[in-house]
Design a protein around this motif. Structure first.
Motif, PDB file in Angstrom:
ATOM      1  N   ALA A  44       0.835  -1.203   0.000  1.00 58.72           N
ATOM      2  CA  ALA A  44       0.000   0.000   0.000  1.00 58.72           C
ATOM      3  C   ALA A  44       0.869   1.252   0.000  1.00 58.72           C
ATOM      4  O   ALA A  44       2.051   1.220   0.360  1.00 58.72           O
ATOM      5  CB  ALA A  44      -0.911  -0.010   1.223  1.00 58.72           C
TER       6      ALA A  44
ATOM      7  N   SER B  69      -2.405   0.801  -3.791  1.00 56.35           N
ATOM      8  CA  SER B  69      -0.954   0.761  -3.988  1.00 56.35           C
ATOM      9  C   SER B  69      -0.428   1.949  -4.797  1.00 56.35           C
ATOM     10  O   SER B  69      -1.206   2.756  -5.320  1.00 56.35           O
ATOM     11  CB  SER B  69      -0.568  -0.533  -4.708  1.00 56.35           C
TER      12      SER B  69
ATOM     13  N   ARG C 279      -3.467   1.297   3.881  1.00 52.52           N
ATOM     14  CA  ARG C 279      -2.746   0.193   4.536  1.00 52.52           C
ATOM     15  C   ARG C 279      -3.693  -0.695   5.335  1.00 52.52           C
ATOM     16  O   ARG C 279      -3.571  -1.919   5.322  1.00 52.52           O
ATOM     17  CB  ARG C 279      -1.662   0.777   5.448  1.00 52.52           C
TER      18      ARG C 279
ATOM     19  N   THR D  34       2.469   4.797   1.104  1.00 52.98           N
ATOM     20  CA  THR D  34       2.992   5.186   2.414  1.00 52.98           C
ATOM     21  C   THR D  34       2.836   6.675   2.699  1.00 52.98           C
ATOM     22  O   THR D  34       3.066   7.106   3.833  1.00 52.98           O
ATOM     23  CB  THR D  34       4.481   4.813   2.518  1.00 52.98           C
TER      24      THR D  34
END
Length: 232
Positions: free
Chosen positions: A3, A201, A195, A5
């Motif tokens: 995922a 992503s 997340r 950040t």
């Protein structure tokens, strides 16, 4: 893919010329307007629809990039696919009793449908796959300055039935347009929700930017006039 950040806040500017960017069905499909300020409005649902349409076109047949919310789609059938893939039996309106199975069903939907990973979805229908809050959220778009919708009278010379041929005169119709409007929309992308919930992503993020920039390029119609993204 892992995922994202980072959190993202963004602003989108798009304009319309001689078109109706988002008709209001409660007002005869006139362009949406804030009655207090005169500013034009375009709903977040309208913009998400265009993002979905672009992704469906750009990623046709690609694994993991199907679209969940489609015109005339039967959502229960799509939800059932998760149970079939995981060899589980669906109970009406209930998630699987085992927590791991319930999470697996929801995760399968996130992995296979781009718009669920992006915007989230309420999948607690007859075939229950749970619900997820998406990391990407859009606000209503507002025009930078007040817009003045115009009502244009149009005519139709073609007829539908033989009975219409016996009538004299020309059928009249109406079309609403905004001569010009520049609209501003804000968006937010949460790395925390990506997340914890959907697995949105970096690849998904790149596709989202691409879809936002090009969402009007494959959506042209006479009703919407000339629309284009001006700045992201």
């Amino acid at each position: 893919m892992p995922a994202i950040t980072n959190r993202y806040d963004f602003v989108l500017f798009f304009d319309v010329e001689n078109g109706n960017p988002n008709g209001d069905p409660d007002a005869g499909n006139m362009p949406r307007i804030d009655p207090e300020t005169g500013l034009g409005l375009v709903t977040d649902v309208c913009l998400k629809r265009k993002v979905r349409n672009y992704v469906e076109l750009a990623k046709e047949g690609a694994t993991g990039y199907r679209i969940y919310v489609q015109e005339k789609a039967v959502l229960n059938q799509k939800n059932q696919e998760a149970y079939t893939a995981l060899s589980l039996k669906a109970e009406p309106k209930k998630l699987p009793k085992k927590p791991d199975d319930a999470r697996a069903v929801t995760a399968w939907m996130c992995e296979n449908f781009f718009d669920i990973r992006t915007f989230g979805a309420v999948m607690s229908t007859e075939v229950n796959c749970g619900q997820v809050r998406g990391p990407v959220q859009l606000t209503f778009a507002r025009s930078v300055e007040p817009v003045i919708p115009q009502e244009i009278t149009i005519t139709r010379v073609a007829i539908t039935t033989e009975a219409d041929a016996e009538k004299k005169g020309t059928e009249m119709g109406r079309k609403y347009i905004v001569p010009y409007g520049l609209y501003r929309c804000e968006g937010y992308i949460s790395a925390n929700l990506a997340r914890k919930t959907t697995g949105f992503s970096e690849e998904d993020l790149s596709l989202l930017w691409e879809a936002i920039l090009n969402m009007f390029e494959h959506d042209h119609s006479a009703a919407r006039g000339k629309m284009a993204v001006r700045e992201l």
